[in-house]
Write a protein that holds these residues in place. Structure first.
Motif, PDB file in Angstrom:
ATOM      1  N   LEU A 156       0.817  -1.221   0.000  1.00 59.78           N
ATOM      2  CA  LEU A 156       0.000   0.000   0.000  1.00 59.78           C
ATOM      3  C   LEU A 156       0.847   1.265   0.000  1.00 59.78           C
ATOM      4  CD1 LEU A 156      -2.910  -0.712   2.507  1.00 59.78           C
ATOM      5  CD2 LEU A 156      -3.084  -0.355   0.056  1.00 59.78           C
ATOM      6  N   THR A 157       1.898   1.260   0.795  1.00 63.15           N
ATOM      7  CA  THR A 157       2.711   2.474   0.955  1.00 63.15           C
ATOM      8  C   THR A 157       3.825   2.585  -0.063  1.00 63.15           C
ATOM      9  OG1 THR A 157       4.214   1.402   2.528  1.00 63.15           O
ATOM     10  CG2 THR A 157       2.272   2.535   3.440  1.00 63.15           C
ATOM     11  N   GLY A 158       4.193   1.454  -0.657  1.00 62.18           N
ATOM     12  CA  GLY A 158       5.296   1.463  -1.620  1.00 62.18           C
ATOM     13  C   GLY A 158       6.657   1.563  -0.950  1.00 62.18           C
ATOM     14  N   THR A 159       6.702   1.339   0.347  1.00 59.72           N
ATOM     15  CA  THR A 159       7.970   1.397   1.065  1.00 59.72           C
ATOM     16  C   THR A 159       7.936   0.416   2.223  1.00 59.72           C
ATOM     17  OG1 THR A 159       9.607   2.868   2.061  1.00 59.72           O
ATOM     18  CG2 THR A 159       7.315   3.261   2.668  1.00 59.72           C
ATOM     19  N   ARG A 160       9.104   0.016   2.652  1.00 58.21           N
ATOM     20  CA  ARG A 160       9.185  -0.892   3.796  1.00 58.21           C
ATOM     21  C   ARG A 160       9.338  -0.122   5.097  1.00 58.21           C
ATOM     22  NH1 ARG A 160       9.969  -5.635   6.236  1.00 58.21           N
ATOM     23  NH2 ARG A 160      11.792  -5.975   7.509  1.00 58.21           N
ATOM     24  N   GLU A 210      -3.100   8.744  17.210  1.00 62.28           N
ATOM     25  CA  GLU A 210      -2.949   9.940  16.380  1.00 62.28           C
ATOM     26  C   GLU A 210      -1.919   9.704  15.278  1.00 62.28           C
ATOM     27  OE1 GLU A 210      -3.993  13.370  19.700  1.00 62.28           O
ATOM     28  OE2 GLU A 210      -1.938  12.601  19.576  1.00 62.28           O
ATOM     29  N   PHE A 211      -0.881   8.960  15.603  1.00 67.35           N
ATOM     30  CA  PHE A 211       0.146   8.623  14.620  1.00 67.35           C
ATOM     31  C   PHE A 211      -0.459   7.768  13.505  1.00 67.35           C
ATOM     32  CE2 PHE A 211       3.782   5.942  13.230  1.00 67.35           C
ATOM     33  CZ  PHE A 211       4.575   6.958  12.700  1.00 67.35           C
ATOM     34  N   LEU A 212      -1.266   6.783  13.869  1.00 66.04           N
ATOM     35  CA  LEU A 212      -1.919   5.952  12.858  1.00 66.04           C
ATOM     36  C   LEU A 212      -2.840   6.791  11.980  1.00 66.04           C
ATOM     37  CD1 LEU A 212      -2.773   2.773  14.966  1.00 66.04           C
ATOM     38  CD2 LEU A 212      -0.908   3.052  13.306  1.00 66.04           C
ATOM     39  N   GLU A 213      -3.540   7.739  12.587  1.00 64.60           N
ATOM     40  CA  GLU A 213      -4.409   8.644  11.817  1.00 64.60           C
ATOM     41  C   GLU A 213      -3.580   9.484  10.839  1.00 64.60           C
ATOM     42  OE1 GLU A 213      -7.648   8.898  11.597  1.00 64.60           O
ATOM     43  OE2 GLU A 213      -8.326   7.738  13.322  1.00 64.60           O
ATOM     44  N   LEU A 214      -2.431   9.953  11.303  1.00 63.12           N
ATOM     45  CA  LEU A 214      -1.526  10.722  10.439  1.00 63.12           C
ATOM     46  C   LEU A 214      -1.075   9.874   9.252  1.00 63.12           C
ATOM     47  CD1 LEU A 214       0.310  13.319  10.073  1.00 63.12           C
ATOM     48  CD2 LEU A 214       2.049  11.987  11.260  1.00 63.12           C
ATOM     49  N   LEU A 215      -0.758   8.614   9.502  1.00 66.97           N
ATOM     50  CA  LEU A 215      -0.351   7.724   8.419  1.00 66.97           C
ATOM     51  C   LEU A 215      -1.494   7.498   7.436  1.00 66.97           C
ATOM     52  CD1 LEU A 215       1.755   5.077  10.376  1.00 66.97           C
ATOM     53  CD2 LEU A 215       2.589   7.019   9.024  1.00 66.97           C
ATOM     54  N   VAL A 263      -3.758   9.730   6.631  1.00 69.17           N
ATOM     55  CA  VAL A 263      -3.785  10.940   5.805  1.00 69.17           C
ATOM     56  C   VAL A 263      -2.663  10.876   4.775  1.00 69.17           C
ATOM     57  CG1 VAL A 263      -3.453  13.448   5.832  1.00 69.17           C
ATOM     58  CG2 VAL A 263      -4.876  12.350   7.575  1.00 69.17           C
ATOM     59  N   ARG A 264      -1.516  10.426   5.208  1.00 68.87           N
ATOM     60  CA  ARG A 264      -0.328  10.370   4.350  1.00 68.87           C
ATOM     61  C   ARG A 264      -0.472   9.339   3.241  1.00 68.87           C
ATOM     62  NH1 ARG A 264       5.848  10.063   6.545  1.00 68.87           N
ATOM     63  NH2 ARG A 264       5.643  12.296   6.451  1.00 68.87           N
ATOM     64  N   HIS A 265      -1.090   8.187   3.555  1.00 69.28           N
ATOM     65  CA  HIS A 265      -1.100   7.072   2.612  1.00 69.28           C
ATOM     66  C   HIS A 265      -2.460   6.772   1.990  1.00 69.28           C
ATOM     67  CE1 HIS A 265       3.075   6.223   3.262  1.00 69.28           C
ATOM     68  NE2 HIS A 265       2.877   6.194   4.559  1.00 69.28           N
ATOM     69  N   GLY A 266      -3.496   7.504   2.354  1.00 68.10           N
ATOM     70  CA  GLY A 266      -4.748   7.411   1.629  1.00 68.10           C
ATOM     71  C   GLY A 266      -5.839   6.552   2.246  1.00 68.10           C
ATOM     72  N   GLU A 267      -6.971   6.594   1.570  1.00 69.21           N
ATOM     73  CA  GLU A 267      -8.196   5.974   2.073  1.00 69.21           C
ATOM     74  C   GLU A 267      -8.116   4.446   2.138  1.00 69.21           C
ATOM     75  OE1 GLU A 267     -11.718   6.270   3.979  1.00 69.21           O
ATOM     76  OE2 GLU A 267     -10.351   7.884   3.441  1.00 69.21           O
TER      77      GLU A 267
END
Length: 100
Positions: free
Chosen positions: A17-21, A35-40, A42-46
């Motif tokens: 999903l993220t294209g990175t390890r 909150e960190f998971l929520e930020l991720l 936003v960063r990586h999409g729906e």
């Protein structure tokens, strides 16, 4: 406000999903794991959000494994309220099943 750096490792489907390890993310000091998971999200999409969180309950799906510094953190909501610290390591994996 002071920033800290947290590393996050994506395994299995989350790596796809993220294209990175792995990536390092600067966040505000005092940010919780949730909150960190929520930020991720936003960063990586729906699709990332729908894979992490159950839209009906808002909880992390139990088939996901989220660890904070090697300790399982996703099974209890109170663990998602832990404040992140400089150098913390979060690992996010989607459980794989199947076979005979």
């Amino acid at each position: 406000m002071q920033q800290i750096e947290v590393s996050v490792v994506y395994l299995s489907f989350f790596q796809e999903l993220t294209g990175t390890r792995e990536e390092r993310v600067k966040v505000q000091k005092g940010m919780t794991l949730r909150e960190f998971l929520e930020l991720l999200c936003v960063r990586h999409g729906e699709v990332f959000r729908k894979t992490i969180f159950d839209p009906k309950t808002g909880r992390v799906f139990s088939h996901n494994h989220i660890t904070l510094n090697g300790q399982l953190a996703h099974l209890l909501d109170k663990n998602l309220g832990v404040n992140l610290r400089e150098g913390d390591r979060v690992v996010i994996a989607h459980a794989v099943s199947g076979g005979e």
